[in-house]
Design a protein around this motif. Structure first.
Motif, PDB file in Angstrom:
ATOM      1  N   VAL A   1      40.064 -35.976   9.513  1.00 32.65           N
ATOM      2  CA  VAL A   1      40.451 -37.207  10.207  1.00 32.65           C
ATOM      3  C   VAL A   1      39.725 -37.284  11.539  1.00 32.65           C
ATOM      4  O   VAL A   1      39.563 -36.269  12.234  1.00 32.65           O
ATOM      5  CB  VAL A   1      41.979 -37.259  10.431  1.00 32.65           C
ATOM      6  N   ALA A   2      39.277 -38.502  11.908  1.00 34.16           N
ATOM      7  CA  ALA A   2      38.569 -38.701  13.170  1.00 34.16           C
ATOM      8  C   ALA A   2      39.070 -39.961  13.863  1.00 34.16           C
ATOM      9  O   ALA A   2      39.438 -40.948  13.215  1.00 34.16           O
ATOM     10  CB  ALA A   2      37.065 -38.809  12.939  1.00 34.16           C
ATOM     11  N   VAL A   3      39.088 -39.912  15.186  1.00 34.95           N
ATOM     12  CA  VAL A   3      39.295 -41.091  16.027  1.00 34.95           C
ATOM     13  C   VAL A   3      37.973 -41.347  16.732  1.00 34.95           C
ATOM     14  O   VAL A   3      37.452 -40.465  17.437  1.00 34.95           O
ATOM     15  CB  VAL A   3      40.424 -40.871  17.052  1.00 34.95           C
ATOM     16  N   LEU A   4      37.403 -42.543  16.547  1.00 32.88           N
ATOM     17  CA  LEU A   4      36.032 -42.811  16.964  1.00 32.88           C
ATOM     18  C   LEU A   4      35.943 -44.028  17.883  1.00 32.88           C
ATOM     19  O   LEU A   4      36.688 -45.004  17.723  1.00 32.88           O
ATOM     20  CB  LEU A   4      35.137 -43.044  15.743  1.00 32.88           C
TER      21      LEU A   4
ATOM     22  N   TYR B   1      38.916 -33.813  13.285  1.00 30.42           N
ATOM     23  CA  TYR B   1      39.507 -32.583  12.748  1.00 30.42           C
ATOM     24  C   TYR B   1      38.967 -32.367  11.342  1.00 30.42           C
ATOM     25  O   TYR B   1      38.994 -33.286  10.502  1.00 30.42           O
ATOM     26  CB  TYR B   1      41.027 -32.697  12.703  1.00 30.42           C
ATOM     27  N   THR B   2      38.465 -31.161  11.054  1.00 35.31           N
ATOM     28  CA  THR B   2      37.883 -30.889   9.751  1.00 35.31           C
ATOM     29  C   THR B   2      37.981 -29.407   9.431  1.00 35.31           C
ATOM     30  O   THR B   2      38.442 -28.606  10.249  1.00 35.31           O
ATOM     31  CB  THR B   2      36.414 -31.357   9.701  1.00 35.31           C
ATOM     32  N   LYS B   3      37.519 -29.034   8.222  1.00 36.72           N
ATOM     33  CA  LYS B   3      37.519 -27.643   7.787  1.00 36.72           C
ATOM     34  C   LYS B   3      36.206 -27.295   7.099  1.00 36.72           C
ATOM     35  O   LYS B   3      35.648 -28.130   6.370  1.00 36.72           O
ATOM     36  CB  LYS B   3      38.681 -27.362   6.827  1.00 36.72           C
ATOM     37  N   TYR B   4      35.714 -26.079   7.347  1.00 37.45           N
ATOM     38  CA  TYR B   4      34.598 -25.499   6.615  1.00 37.45           C
ATOM     39  C   TYR B   4      35.125 -24.296   5.841  1.00 37.45           C
ATOM     40  O   TYR B   4      36.074 -23.629   6.283  1.00 37.45           O
ATOM     41  CB  TYR B   4      33.501 -25.002   7.551  1.00 37.45           C
ATOM     42  N   GLY B   5      34.479 -23.980   4.706  1.00 40.35           N
ATOM     43  CA  GLY B   5      34.906 -22.781   4.010  1.00 40.35           C
ATOM     44  C   GLY B   5      34.137 -22.518   2.735  1.00 40.35           C
ATOM     45  O   GLY B   5      33.250 -23.285   2.346  1.00 40.35           O
TER      46      GLY B   5
END
Length: 235
Positions: free
Chosen positions: A80-83, A105-109
């Motif tokens: 999710v992003a606020v831009l 907000y994000t995830k890597y994996g």
């Protein structure tokens, strides 16, 4: 007095004759059927646009490793992003340039693939700050083609590792992203954006010596996502 009146009359007739001759000569040089006209063309003046919006991404993410460790990508369904987007026409005429920033907000994996190493797979949560050149090409009154490229910086604040981060983990994230998409303009205030984006981190997930001081591993996270955004024009 009579002589003076005759001289004035002769001069007047001569001036009228020369004037008519000049007009006839000018008309004779213009081709028939050609109409000469002048018009002032006023170019439209584009004003800057300020947009604020939210964006949701569904992503696939993994880590590019050297040497190859046979890892597999994982799904990251919650991003999710606020831009904030600022479109600024060049010289108030060329209306294709823009800047975009915000918080994401994000995830890597990744997960084990070909080799089943114990306690090797992991996912990290990140807060990102994008600094993007956001280009747009308007198609009529309701559509825009979107192109974006630029760097991002971030902070890795959480991991799925049981023992958390250690001294070999890189917490600061940075890299480059690029994308393309289409915007649908609703009325004068709202826009829906559908975009595909690719993120590539230039900050390794951890120090090359994390697994071994002899056999180094270079690990660069990446993310491919499809996103839907809703934006509101402030001006």
């Amino acid at each position: 007095m009579k002589l003076l009146r005759e001289i004035i009359l002769v001069i007047s007739l001569s001036f009228i004759s020369f004037s008519m001759f000049g007009q006839n000569d000018t008309v004779s040089r213009i081709k028939p059927g050609v109409q000469w006209d002048t018009a002032v063309v006023i170019k439209p003046v584009h004003t800057p646009e300020h947009l604020i919006g939210i964006k949701y991404d569904y992503s696939f993410t993994s880590v590019s490793m050297t040497p190859k460790m046979g890892v597999k990508p994982v799904q990251s369904p919650v991003n999710v992003a606020v831009l904030y987007t600022y479109y600024h026409p060049l010289w108030s005429v060329i209306d294709i340039f823009g800047l975009q920033t915000g918080l994401r907000y994000t995830k890597y994996g990744f997960v084990n693939g070909e080799y089943n190493f114990e306690n090797f797979e992991q996912t990290v949560s990140i807060v990102e700050l994008p600094l993007i050149s956001a280009f747009h090409i308007d198609l009529g009154d309701h559509f825009r083609v979107l192109l974006s490229i630029g760097p991002f910086i971030g902070y890795r604040f959480a991991t799925t590792k049981d023992n958390g981060f250690d001294c070999f983990d890189n917490r600061i994230d940075y890299g480059i992203q690029g994308g393309a998409g289409l915007a649908y303009i609703i009325g004068k205030r709202f826009e829906l954006h559908l975009e595909g984006t690719f993120h590539y981190s230039l900050s390794m997930l951890y120090h090359p010596e994390k697994m071994s001081s002899v056999s180094w591993i270079y690990s660069y996270p990446w993310q491919a996502s499809i996103g839907l955004g809703f934006h509101v024009k402030l001006n």
